[in-house]
Write an enzyme that holds these catalytic residues in place. Structure first.
Site, PDB file in Angstrom:
ATOM      1  N   HIS A 172     -48.630  61.159  72.463  1.00 54.46           N
ATOM      2  CA  HIS A 172     -48.516  61.493  73.890  1.00 54.46           C
ATOM      3  C   HIS A 172     -49.687  62.426  74.242  1.00 54.46           C
ATOM      4  O   HIS A 172     -50.187  63.159  73.384  1.00 54.46           O
ATOM      5  CB  HIS A 172     -47.253  62.299  74.186  1.00 54.46           C
ATOM      6  CG  HIS A 172     -45.961  61.694  73.741  1.00 54.46           C
ATOM      7  ND1 HIS A 172     -45.435  60.556  74.279  1.00 54.46           N
ATOM      8  CD2 HIS A 172     -45.058  62.111  72.815  1.00 54.46           C
ATOM      9  CE1 HIS A 172     -44.251  60.302  73.726  1.00 54.46           C
ATOM     10  NE2 HIS A 172     -44.009  61.222  72.822  1.00 54.46           N
TER      11      HIS A 172
ATOM     12  N   CYS B 200     -39.890  65.540  71.120  1.00 51.47           N
ATOM     13  CA  CYS B 200     -41.303  65.718  70.764  1.00 51.47           C
ATOM     14  C   CYS B 200     -42.108  66.277  71.937  1.00 51.47           C
ATOM     15  O   CYS B 200     -42.874  67.236  71.784  1.00 51.47           O
ATOM     16  CB  CYS B 200     -41.900  64.403  70.286  1.00 51.47           C
ATOM     17  SG  CYS B 200     -41.540  62.998  71.356  1.00 51.47           S
TER      18      CYS B 200
HETATM   19  P1  NAD Z   1     -35.331  55.367  64.800  1.00 51.65           P
HETATM   20  O1  NAD Z   1     -34.759  54.221  65.536  1.00 51.65           O
HETATM   21  O2  NAD Z   1     -36.691  55.272  64.230  1.00 51.65           O
HETATM   22  O3  NAD Z   1     -34.345  55.818  63.642  1.00 51.65           O
HETATM   23  C1  NAD Z   1     -32.945  55.871  63.808  1.00 51.65           C
HETATM   24  C2  NAD Z   1     -32.310  55.384  62.528  1.00 51.65           C
HETATM   25  O4  NAD Z   1     -30.899  55.516  62.652  1.00 51.65           O
HETATM   26  C3  NAD Z   1     -32.598  53.905  62.243  1.00 51.65           C
HETATM   27  O5  NAD Z   1     -32.933  53.776  60.889  1.00 51.65           O
HETATM   28  C4  NAD Z   1     -31.266  53.203  62.585  1.00 51.65           C
HETATM   29  O6  NAD Z   1     -31.055  52.056  61.827  1.00 51.65           O
HETATM   30  C5  NAD Z   1     -30.282  54.293  62.212  1.00 51.65           C
HETATM   31  N1  NAD Z   1     -28.985  54.157  62.876  1.00 51.65           N
HETATM   32  C6  NAD Z   1     -28.675  53.512  64.009  1.00 51.65           C
HETATM   33  N2  NAD Z   1     -27.370  53.629  64.276  1.00 51.65           N
HETATM   34  C7  NAD Z   1     -26.837  54.346  63.252  1.00 51.65           C
HETATM   35  C8  NAD Z   1     -25.533  54.766  62.945  1.00 51.65           C
HETATM   36  N3  NAD Z   1     -24.500  54.493  63.753  1.00 51.65           N
HETATM   37  N4  NAD Z   1     -25.347  55.489  61.816  1.00 51.65           N
HETATM   38  C9  NAD Z   1     -26.365  55.803  60.994  1.00 51.65           C
HETATM   39  N5  NAD Z   1     -27.641  55.401  61.228  1.00 51.65           N
HETATM   40  C10 NAD Z   1     -27.856  54.690  62.350  1.00 51.65           C
HETATM   41  O7  NAD Z   1     -35.240  56.607  65.826  1.00 51.65           O
HETATM   42  P2  NAD Z   1     -36.123  57.916  65.796  1.00 51.65           P
HETATM   43  O8  NAD Z   1     -37.360  57.653  66.587  1.00 51.65           O
HETATM   44  O9  NAD Z   1     -36.238  58.429  64.410  1.00 51.65           O
HETATM   45  O10 NAD Z   1     -35.236  58.877  66.701  1.00 51.65           O
HETATM   46  C11 NAD Z   1     -34.139  59.605  66.174  1.00 51.65           C
HETATM   47  C12 NAD Z   1     -33.849  60.766  67.078  1.00 51.65           C
HETATM   48  O11 NAD Z   1     -35.008  61.605  67.117  1.00 51.65           O
HETATM   49  C13 NAD Z   1     -33.534  60.402  68.543  1.00 51.65           C
HETATM   50  O12 NAD Z   1     -32.666  61.360  69.070  1.00 51.65           O
HETATM   51  C14 NAD Z   1     -34.898  60.547  69.203  1.00 51.65           C
HETATM   52  O13 NAD Z   1     -34.807  60.775  70.594  1.00 51.65           O
HETATM   53  C15 NAD Z   1     -35.449  61.759  68.467  1.00 51.65           C
HETATM   54  N6  NAD Z   1     -36.904  61.864  68.460  1.00 51.65           N
HETATM   55  C16 NAD Z   1     -37.697  60.767  68.323  1.00 51.65           C
HETATM   56  C17 NAD Z   1     -39.067  60.919  68.344  1.00 51.65           C
HETATM   57  C18 NAD Z   1     -39.991  59.746  68.248  1.00 51.65           C
HETATM   58  O14 NAD Z   1     -41.015  59.768  68.908  1.00 51.65           O
HETATM   59  N7  NAD Z   1     -39.692  58.731  67.468  1.00 51.65           N
HETATM   60  C19 NAD Z   1     -39.632  62.189  68.460  1.00 51.65           C
HETATM   61  C20 NAD Z   1     -38.796  63.295  68.534  1.00 51.65           C
HETATM   62  C21 NAD Z   1     -37.427  63.129  68.546  1.00 51.65           C
END
Ligand code: NAD
Length: 342
Positions: A221, A141
């Protein structure tokens, strides 16, 4: 025939990407992978989205809870052309060999290392590089926010150098185990922060340094940028370039009274589903130019900014749309990326 898409990981990012995929013509959302039968799984099912379990253990937990699943990740992979991995940082890399083995194109998120995919992707910078790739990583992000601004300024004036300080949110609103609660934390306690390296994964030629702190807020942010342009520009030229660019929203504090992330989110609560702001917000009145030196503040809604880029990544890697401008315009039109909160 539509491009069949699955989403592995149905959290903050995954649920938004799934909802976006379902709205785009030419894409079909085949299902999402959810690890446990919780409220998010129930909501997906209530919306008619097939839910898959990552493995047999998880499948049994769903069966025990009486929550209907369509199968396991393996079965989903047999039914899709593209899998969007939105599992927590580092987990996607573990899935990579499984995606490759099944011959499914994969999109990873910014929590993974750059090496996870053939290229790191940011629509306004390198859409063409994504065309036909088997795997892409949509940058984080913060990096997406930095790259949208930098590539827009580079196109208009050329960018020689960037120095940026990132004031990062501590957690997403749903999170209950992260902080800080009462501190400003150097993150990391050295320079540069990894964001500079992440920007360089897309723009290797750029001279960029970043520093970052984490503060007790969940909303957005905020970044402060100093950009050295390759040629002198007037303030109005810079504002015009930012105004004309896709996915960048100028907000004047003087005209709107908005001088905080809280007020941005409050405005979005009235006008946007989930109060998402996928646009990069540039605080117009902070834009200051002296010769080739430009400074300004910008805000990033971490939960939604990468969603349009994920849709573009699917379009690029599958060849659904080869023209970057058309792809971006159509994605934004369908997803309601209108550059206005009114
Ligand atoms: P999150 O924790 O909200 O969601 C991740 C999901 O994956 C959860 O529902 C979790 O239960 C599930 N999960 C965990 N282990 C798993 C597995 N082995 N198999 C299948 N599902 C599984 O995380 P998020 O914030 O959505 O982040 C996801 C990705 O996006 C990461 O790489 C993060 O760095 C990136 N990201 C996050 C943001 C943010 O601010 N939240 C912004 C941009 C990018």
């Amino acid at each position: 025939m539509a491009v069949r898409v699955g989403v592995n990981g149905y959290g903050t990012i995954g649920k938004r990407i799934a909802a976006a995929v379902a709205r785009i013509e030419g894409l079909e959302l085949v299902g999402v992978v959810k690890r446990s039968p919780d409220y998010a799984a129930l909501q997906a099912l209530a919306r008619g989205i097939p839910v898959y379990a990552p493995d047999e253990d998880s499948l049994q937990a769903f069966e025990k809870a009486g929550v209907k699943v369509a199968g396991t990740l393996g079965e989903l992979l047999d039914r899709v052309d593209v899998i969007v991995d939105a599992t927590p940082g580092g987990v996607g890399a573990k899935y990579k060999p499984i995606y490759e083995e099944r011959g499914v194109k994969a999109i990873f998120q910014g929590g993974e290392k750059a090496e996870v995919a053939e290229a790191s992707f940011s629509s306004l910078c390198n859409y063409e590089e994504g065309i036909g790739k088997r795997s892409l990583r949509v940058v984080s992000c913060n990096t997406t926010g930095l790259l949208r601004a930098i590539c827009t300024l580079n196109k208009a004036f050329g960018v020689e150098k960037v120095r940026a300080t990132l004031i990062r949110r501590a957690a997403d609103p749903k999170e209950i185990k992260r902080g800080p609660v009462n501190s400003i934390v150097l993150n990391p306690p050295r320079l540069p922060s990894h964001h500079a390296l992440d920007v360089k994964a897309v723009l290797p030629w750029l001279d960029i340094w970043t520093a970052a702190v984490v503060v007790p807020t969940t909303l957005m942010h905020v970044h402060h940028l100093t950009v050295i342009l390759r040629r002198e520009a007037s303030r109005s030229e810079v504002l015009e370039a930012l105004r004309e660019a896709p996915r960048i929203m100028l907000v004047s504090s003087e005209a709107t009274g908005i001088k905080s992330t809280a007020q941005l989110v409050e405005a979005a609560r009235e006008s946007r589903p989930r109060y998402d702001i996928p646009e990069l917000v540039v605080f117009e009145d902070t834009v200051h130019v002296e010769g080739r030196e430009l400074v300004f503040f910008q805000a990033v809604h971490q939960e939604s900014i990468v969603v349009p880029e994920n849709i573009d990544a699917i379009k690029a890697m599958t060849g659904l749309e080869r023209d970057p401008e058309k792809a971006i315009r159509e994605t934004d039109s369908v997803l309601g990326v209108t550059k206005s909160l009114w």
